[in-house]
Design a protein around this motif. Structure first.
Motif, PDB file in Angstrom:
ATOM      1  N   ASP A  17       7.837   8.156   3.216  1.00  0.00           N
ATOM      2  CA  ASP A  17       7.571   7.715   4.578  1.00  0.00           C
ATOM      3  C   ASP A  17       6.196   7.051   4.634  1.00  0.00           C
ATOM      4  OD1 ASP A  17       8.596   8.165   7.549  1.00  0.00           O
ATOM      5  OD2 ASP A  17       6.425   8.486   7.542  1.00  0.00           O
ATOM      6  N   VAL A  18       6.029   6.098   5.556  1.00  0.00           N
ATOM      7  CA  VAL A  18       4.743   5.388   5.648  1.00  0.00           C
ATOM      8  C   VAL A  18       3.589   6.338   5.967  1.00  0.00           C
ATOM      9  CG1 VAL A  18       5.711   3.136   6.237  1.00  0.00           C
ATOM     10  CG2 VAL A  18       5.235   4.771   8.070  1.00  0.00           C
ATOM     11  N   THR A  19       3.895   7.493   6.576  1.00  0.00           N
ATOM     12  CA  THR A  19       2.835   8.445   6.931  1.00  0.00           C
ATOM     13  C   THR A  19       2.642   9.544   5.882  1.00  0.00           C
ATOM     14  OG1 THR A  19       4.394   9.841   8.174  1.00  0.00           O
ATOM     15  CG2 THR A  19       3.270   8.096   9.396  1.00  0.00           C
ATOM     16  N   ASP A  20       3.340   9.431   4.759  1.00  0.00           N
ATOM     17  CA  ASP A  20       3.252  10.466   3.728  1.00  0.00           C
ATOM     18  C   ASP A  20       1.847  10.510   3.131  1.00  0.00           C
ATOM     19  OD1 ASP A  20       3.563  11.812   1.030  1.00  0.00           O
ATOM     20  OD2 ASP A  20       5.657  11.888   1.698  1.00  0.00           O
ATOM     21  N   GLN A  21       1.314  11.709   3.011  1.00  0.00           N
ATOM     22  CA  GLN A  21      -0.052  11.909   2.500  1.00  0.00           C
ATOM     23  C   GLN A  21      -0.206  11.491   1.034  1.00  0.00           C
ATOM     24  OE1 GLN A  21      -2.688  13.004   4.222  1.00  0.00           O
ATOM     25  NE2 GLN A  21      -1.678  13.525   6.146  1.00  0.00           N
ATOM     26  N   ARG A  22       0.924  11.319   0.335  1.00  0.00           N
ATOM     27  CA  ARG A  22       0.833  10.926  -1.075  1.00  0.00           C
ATOM     28  C   ARG A  22       0.539   9.433  -1.260  1.00  0.00           C
ATOM     29  NH1 ARG A  22       6.449  13.637  -2.803  1.00  0.00           N
ATOM     30  NH2 ARG A  22       6.825  13.120  -0.597  1.00  0.00           N
ATOM     31  N   ASN A  23       0.710   8.645  -0.209  1.00  0.00           N
ATOM     32  CA  ASN A  23       0.471   7.204  -0.345  1.00  0.00           C
ATOM     33  C   ASN A  23      -0.951   6.874  -0.819  1.00  0.00           C
ATOM     34  OD1 ASN A  23       3.017   5.953   0.257  1.00  0.00           O
ATOM     35  ND2 ASN A  23       2.740   6.538   2.404  1.00  0.00           N
ATOM     36  N   PRO A  24      -1.995   7.446  -0.214  1.00  0.00           N
ATOM     37  CA  PRO A  24      -3.350   7.142  -0.682  1.00  0.00           C
ATOM     38  C   PRO A  24      -3.595   7.532  -2.145  1.00  0.00           C
ATOM     39  CG  PRO A  24      -3.434   8.127   1.495  1.00  0.00           C
ATOM     40  CD  PRO A  24      -2.025   8.278   1.011  1.00  0.00           C
ATOM     41  N   SER A  25      -3.102   8.721  -2.546  1.00  0.00           N
ATOM     42  CA  SER A  25      -3.333   9.149  -3.932  1.00  0.00           C
ATOM     43  C   SER A  25      -2.544   8.289  -4.913  1.00  0.00           C
ATOM     44  CB  SER A  25      -2.984  10.633  -4.106  1.00  0.00           C
ATOM     45  OG  SER A  25      -1.633  10.876  -3.777  1.00  0.00           O
ATOM     46  N   PRO A  40      -7.400  -3.526   6.767  1.00  0.00           N
ATOM     47  CA  PRO A  40      -8.829  -3.220   6.653  1.00  0.00           C
ATOM     48  C   PRO A  40      -9.102  -1.782   6.228  1.00  0.00           C
ATOM     49  CG  PRO A  40      -8.451  -4.583   8.579  1.00  0.00           C
ATOM     50  CD  PRO A  40      -7.095  -4.240   8.034  1.00  0.00           C
ATOM     51  N   THR A  41      -8.302  -0.841   6.726  1.00  0.00           N
ATOM     52  CA  THR A  41      -8.470   0.569   6.336  1.00  0.00           C
ATOM     53  C   THR A  41      -8.215   0.762   4.846  1.00  0.00           C
ATOM     54  OG1 THR A  41      -7.788   1.335   8.526  1.00  0.00           O
ATOM     55  CG2 THR A  41      -7.645   2.929   6.722  1.00  0.00           C
ATOM     56  N   HIS A  42      -7.131   0.176   4.336  1.00  0.00           N
ATOM     57  CA  HIS A  42      -6.831   0.278   2.901  1.00  0.00           C
ATOM     58  C   HIS A  42      -7.933  -0.374   2.063  1.00  0.00           C
ATOM     59  CE1 HIS A  42      -2.440   0.156   4.458  1.00  0.00           C
ATOM     60  NE2 HIS A  42      -2.819   1.415   4.314  1.00  0.00           N
ATOM     61  N   MET A  43      -8.453  -1.501   2.530  1.00  0.00           N
ATOM     62  CA  MET A  43      -9.495  -2.210   1.777  1.00  0.00           C
ATOM     63  C   MET A  43     -10.776  -1.381   1.703  1.00  0.00           C
ATOM     64  SD  MET A  43      -8.490  -5.026   0.431  1.00  0.00           S
ATOM     65  CE  MET A  43     -10.011  -5.934   0.121  1.00  0.00           C
ATOM     66  N   PRO A  94       0.789  -1.238   0.000  1.00  0.00           N
ATOM     67  CA  PRO A  94       0.000   0.000   0.000  1.00  0.00           C
ATOM     68  C   PRO A  94       0.818   1.284   0.000  1.00  0.00           C
ATOM     69  CG  PRO A  94      -0.027  -1.031   2.175  1.00  0.00           C
ATOM     70  CD  PRO A  94       0.632  -2.010   1.249  1.00  0.00           C
ATOM     71  N   GLY A  95       2.100   1.191   0.329  1.00  0.00           N
ATOM     72  CA  GLY A  95       2.951   2.380   0.346  1.00  0.00           C
ATOM     73  C   GLY A  95       3.726   2.554  -0.945  1.00  0.00           C
ATOM     74  N   THR A  96       4.504   3.618  -0.987  1.00  0.00           N
ATOM     75  CA  THR A  96       5.329   3.944  -2.152  1.00  0.00           C
ATOM     76  C   THR A  96       6.792   3.947  -1.729  1.00  0.00           C
ATOM     77  OG1 THR A  96       3.566   5.402  -2.954  1.00  0.00           O
ATOM     78  CG2 THR A  96       5.734   5.620  -3.990  1.00  0.00           C
ATOM     79  N   PRO A 154       2.092  -3.952   7.301  1.00  0.00           N
ATOM     80  CA  PRO A 154       1.647  -2.735   6.601  1.00  0.00           C
ATOM     81  C   PRO A 154       0.766  -1.823   7.420  1.00  0.00           C
ATOM     82  CG  PRO A 154       0.258  -4.564   5.986  1.00  0.00           C
ATOM     83  CD  PRO A 154       1.278  -5.117   6.947  1.00  0.00           C
ATOM     84  N   SER A 155       0.560  -2.124   8.693  1.00  0.00           N
ATOM     85  CA  SER A 155      -0.453  -1.412   9.480  1.00  0.00           C
ATOM     86  C   SER A 155      -0.155   0.077   9.672  1.00  0.00           C
ATOM     87  CB  SER A 155      -0.634  -2.081  10.848  1.00  0.00           C
ATOM     88  OG  SER A 155       0.554  -2.046  11.587  1.00  0.00           O
ATOM     89  N   HIS A 156       1.104   0.499   9.491  1.00  0.00           N
ATOM     90  CA  HIS A 156       1.435   1.908   9.704  1.00  0.00           C
ATOM     91  C   HIS A 156       1.420   2.737   8.411  1.00  0.00           C
ATOM     92  CE1 HIS A 156       2.381   0.929  13.792  1.00  0.00           C
ATOM     93  NE2 HIS A 156       3.312   0.072  13.442  1.00  0.00           N
ATOM     94  N   VAL A 157       1.127   2.076   7.291  1.00  0.00           N
ATOM     95  CA  VAL A 157       1.116   2.807   6.015  1.00  0.00           C
ATOM     96  C   VAL A 157      -0.188   3.605   5.908  1.00  0.00           C
ATOM     97  CG1 VAL A 157       1.205   2.644   3.505  1.00  0.00           C
ATOM     98  CG2 VAL A 157       2.524   1.033   4.907  1.00  0.00           C
ATOM     99  N   LEU A 158      -0.039   4.915   5.759  1.00  0.00           N
ATOM    100  CA  LEU A 158      -1.222   5.788   5.647  1.00  0.00           C
ATOM    101  C   LEU A 158      -2.011   5.466   4.392  1.00  0.00           C
ATOM    102  CD1 LEU A 158      -2.632   8.293   6.919  1.00  0.00           C
ATOM    103  CD2 LEU A 158      -1.325   9.667   5.291  1.00  0.00           C
TER     104      LEU A 158
END
Length: 287
Positions: free
Chosen positions: A121-129, A157-160, A115-117, A283-287
């Motif tokens: 960083d795992v908390t980077d706001q660009r990961n979801p986009s 579950p959040t990513h799903m 789920p990350g790039t 992967p639980s810490h990946v935004l």
């Protein structure tokens, strides 16, 4: 397609419950030997990824070996995955490169691997986009018939839930770490709710579970190997497994999981081991 049981995906495609994992299987000779042994043992599903760096070798091995077993491209199910460094803008190009390297006409299942790039960083706001852009590229290739089914790996579950809200094409498969010590109940419930096939990797807990006292006790009870017990525990719950090995004998042994069943008591003993333990990346810490 398979000499073993298959399940139907939400695309209508059938996927074998048993597949050969190819992580760390590197080099044309090693890949060829493993694929040869797998086809002989009845495997009809092969799981690769861009980061495994073996897509081209897998494609060549299948082209050469399928005729040996009187099989065609339609008889095998091939999975590959988009690497984290190509998440987002590079997804379309990398997926097409996987298709080219495999050189098998189409890919039966293509997953977003993580789920990350890579590099963020795992908390980077660009990961979801970036995830959303990757999924849009996979949807486009799916509509063209180049990727027969699309899905994700290592999603929480959040990513799903995020994906199910935004996707035009729902994921067909979720592939995650799954074994008796990491039973993933919330993810399994979500997959059941959304009609997503749940597929396991690291079924043996990177080998750690092969010496677990409970696993050894159950194996002794049913006169099977610890690996067979762990794989059977999953497939008896209609969960796909992808044991990886370069040993022809172990590849054969791992396939012998459909001619016996575990008792309800043994299933319960194994399920009671769940403690949320990850042996692989979490992967639980990946935004």
């Amino acid at each position: 397609m398979s000499s073993g049981p298959c399940v139907s995906l939400n695309t209508g495609t059938h996927i074998p419950l048993l597949g050969l994992g190819t992580y760390k299987l590197v080099g044309a000779e090693s890949v060829f030997q493993a694929v040869d042994a797998a086809l002989a043992a009845g495997y009809r599903s092969f799981d690769s990824a861009a980061v495994y760096r073996n897509e081209a070798d897998l494609g060549r091995a299948l082209k050469e070996l399928l005729p040996k077993y009187a099989l065609t491209r339609e008889d095998v199910f091939i999975t590959s995955k988009l690497g984290p460094k190509d998440q987002g803008a590079g997804a379309m190009e990398r997926a097409l490169r996987s298709l080219s390297e495999l050189d098998v006409g189409w890919i039966d299942l293509y997953l977003i691997h993580w789920p990350g790039t890579q590099g963020l960083d795992v908390t980077d706001q660009r990961n979801p986009s970036n995830r959303a852009a990757s999924w849009a590229a996979l949807e486009e290739l799916h509509s063209q018939g180049k990727l027969k089914a699309i899905g994700v790996s290592n999603y929480t579950p959040t990513h799903m839930r995020e994906l199910m809200k935004s996707s035009k094409v729902p994921p067909a498969v979720l592939q995650v770490e799954f074994h008796p010590r990491l039973a993933q109940p919330e993810l399994r419930a979500l997959c059941s709710e959304f009609g997503v096939f749940f597929q396991a990797y690291s079924s043996l807990g990177q080998g750690e579970l092969l010496t677990d006292p409970v696993v050894l006790e159950v194996a002794k009870t049913c006169s099977r190997t610890p690996a067979q017990v762990l794989l059977r525990w999953a497939v008896q719950q209609n969960i796909g497994v992808l044991p990886k090995s370069s040993s022809p004998e172990r590849i054969k042994t791992n396939a012998a999981i459909f001619d016996f069943s575990l008792s309800d008591e043994d299933m319960s003993k194994l399920s009671a081991l769940d403690c949320g333990q990850h042996f692989c990346w979490n992967p639980s810490h990946v935004l």
